[in-house]
Structures are given as structure tokens and as C-alpha cells.
Design a protein around this motif. Structure first.
Motif, PDB file in Angstrom:
ATOM      1  N   LYS A   1      13.501  25.968 -17.719  1.00 19.14           N
ATOM      2  CA  LYS A   1      12.319  26.580 -17.011  1.00 19.14           C
ATOM      3  C   LYS A   1      12.637  28.109 -17.021  1.00 19.14           C
ATOM      4  O   LYS A   1      11.536  28.953 -17.171  1.00 19.14           O
ATOM      5  CB  LYS A   1      12.178  26.169 -15.617  1.00 19.14           C
ATOM      6  CG  LYS A   1      11.487  24.917 -15.471  1.00 19.14           C
ATOM      7  CD  LYS A   1      11.085  24.565 -14.356  1.00 19.14           C
ATOM      8  CE  LYS A   1      11.732  23.661 -13.351  1.00 19.14           C
ATOM      9  NZ  LYS A   1      11.049  23.061 -12.011  1.00 19.14           N
TER      10      LYS A   1
ATOM     11  N   CYS B   1       8.931  18.115 -16.165  1.00 17.65           N
ATOM     12  CA  CYS B   1       9.743  19.518 -15.631  1.00 17.65           C
ATOM     13  C   CYS B   1       8.522  20.364 -15.322  1.00 17.65           C
ATOM     14  O   CYS B   1       8.787  21.271 -14.630  1.00 17.65           O
ATOM     15  CB  CYS B   1      10.430  19.596 -16.904  1.00 17.65           C
ATOM     16  SG  CYS B   1      11.390  21.276 -16.637  1.00 17.65           S
ATOM     17  N   ASP B   2       7.283  20.412 -16.048  1.00 14.60           N
ATOM     18  CA  ASP B   2       6.450  21.467 -15.998  1.00 14.60           C
ATOM     19  C   ASP B   2       5.622  20.878 -14.843  1.00 14.60           C
ATOM     20  O   ASP B   2       4.542  21.828 -14.596  1.00 14.60           O
ATOM     21  CB  ASP B   2       5.422  21.409 -17.287  1.00 14.60           C
ATOM     22  CG  ASP B   2       6.083  22.138 -18.405  1.00 14.60           C
ATOM     23  OD1 ASP B   2       7.141  22.917 -18.052  1.00 14.60           O
ATOM     24  OD2 ASP B   2       5.861  21.960 -19.654  1.00 14.60           O
TER      25      ASP B   2
ATOM     26  N   ASN C   1      13.116  28.899 -21.929  1.00 12.72           N
ATOM     27  CA  ASN C   1      12.974  27.710 -22.882  1.00 12.72           C
ATOM     28  C   ASN C   1      13.642  28.130 -24.092  1.00 12.72           C
ATOM     29  O   ASN C   1      14.479  27.086 -24.574  1.00 12.72           O
ATOM     30  CB  ASN C   1      11.262  27.574 -22.983  1.00 12.72           C
ATOM     31  CG  ASN C   1      10.422  26.814 -22.198  1.00 12.72           C
ATOM     32  OD1 ASN C   1       9.433  26.416 -22.370  1.00 12.72           O
ATOM     33  ND2 ASN C   1      10.937  26.945 -20.770  1.00 12.72           N
TER      34      ASN C   1
ATOM     35  N   ARG D   1       4.208  23.320 -26.209  1.00 14.56           N
ATOM     36  CA  ARG D   1       4.117  21.963 -25.460  1.00 14.56           C
ATOM     37  C   ARG D   1       2.843  21.230 -26.321  1.00 14.56           C
ATOM     38  O   ARG D   1       1.921  20.551 -25.741  1.00 14.56           O
ATOM     39  CB  ARG D   1       3.278  22.219 -24.031  1.00 14.56           C
ATOM     40  CG  ARG D   1       4.269  22.995 -23.027  1.00 14.56           C
ATOM     41  CD  ARG D   1       5.746  22.195 -23.026  1.00 14.56           C
ATOM     42  NE  ARG D   1       6.541  22.703 -21.891  1.00 14.56           N
ATOM     43  CZ  ARG D   1       7.551  23.986 -21.870  1.00 14.56           C
ATOM     44  NH1 ARG D   1       7.603  24.352 -23.096  1.00 14.56           N
ATOM     45  NH2 ARG D   1       7.864  24.139 -20.712  1.00 14.56           N
TER      46      ARG D   1
END
Length: 133
Positions: A44, A88-89, A47, A67
Motif C-alpha cells: 500500500k 487489500c484495497d 505499489n 487494477r
């Protein structure tokens, strides 16, 4: 030479078989690394820096940064491993699936509650070429 499979002719379908498993091995291993909180934190915060620690292709790394889940699938990603990225997002599976199908999350939910996409239309890629006739 890669042997063709009957499902290679099904449009819009990526089957995670042994070919895709080999192709996406490092991408999927990266995804699994996100099960550890310290790895999620590193990813995070940077990246690209975290991705550069993995032996992934540049296309795979860019698909992760963008993404672009459909692209990740085409590059050997397994949807169950890719779920680690959208989790994770802070995104739901439903949200990610809606982006992959090109509709809003609400439209995706309604479509699935109504039984999914219609099976009408071309069932095989070879049907797209009307000259096969």
C-alpha cells in the motif's frame, strides 16, 4: 507448440488451467503474499517498489498497478488470488466483479440476483466469423 483446448473457443472465458498456472505463477505468489499484514502495508505504501521485488512480467506489474483485473486474468492470475489485491484495497468481490463486467456495482448485483448474464448470442468464437457458415 500449445495444444488447443475445446474451451479456447468460448468467448469471454479464461480457464485457469495448467498453462495459465505456469504463466501466472509469480503474479499469484505476489497476491498470496498480501495475506501478511506487513506485506499489505509495504504494498500500500509503494505499489511499484513492492512489485519490483517479484519476478513478474512488466505487463503483470502494470496490470496490478492499473487494477485491471481482466488483464491480470489474461496474464495468468487466478481470481481467488487476485481477491487479495482488491481486499487489500478495501474493495468487495462484488465491486471487483462489476468492474470486470463493465457495469456498476448496483447493476452487477441486480444482474446476478436475476440469474446472471443471458446465455443468448454467440456461444463460440468461430461463430463470430459468419463466413464459416
Amino acid at each position: 507448440m500449445t495444444k488447443s483446448r475445446p474451451y479456447d473457443d468460448v468467448p469471454g472465458t479464461t480457464v485457469f488451467d495448467e498453462r495459465m498456472s505456469r504463466k501466472g505463477y509469480h503474479l499469484n505468489q505476489f497476491c498470496m503474499s498480501l495475506m501478511k499484514p506487513e506485506n499489505r502495508d509495504r504494498f500500500k505504501s509503494d505499489n511499484r517498489g513492492y512489485l519490483d521485488d517479484w519476478k513478474m512480467t512488466e505487463d503483470q506489474k502494470q496490470a496490478v498497478i492499473d487494477r485491471d483485473y481482466n488483464r491480470m486474468l489474461s496474464l495468468g492470475g487466478n481470481i481467488y488470488f487476485l481477491a487479495k489485491i482488491f481486499s487489500c484495497d478495501g474493495l468487495s468481490f462484488q465491486y471487483a466483479a462489476s468492474t470486470m463486467t463493465g457495469v456498476s456495482e448496483d447493476e452487477y448485483l441486480k444482474m446476478m440476483l436475476a440469474g446472471g448474464r443471458s446465455p443468448d448470442g454467440n456461444r463460440y468464437k468461430h461463430e463470430w466469423d459468419k463466413s464459416n457458415g
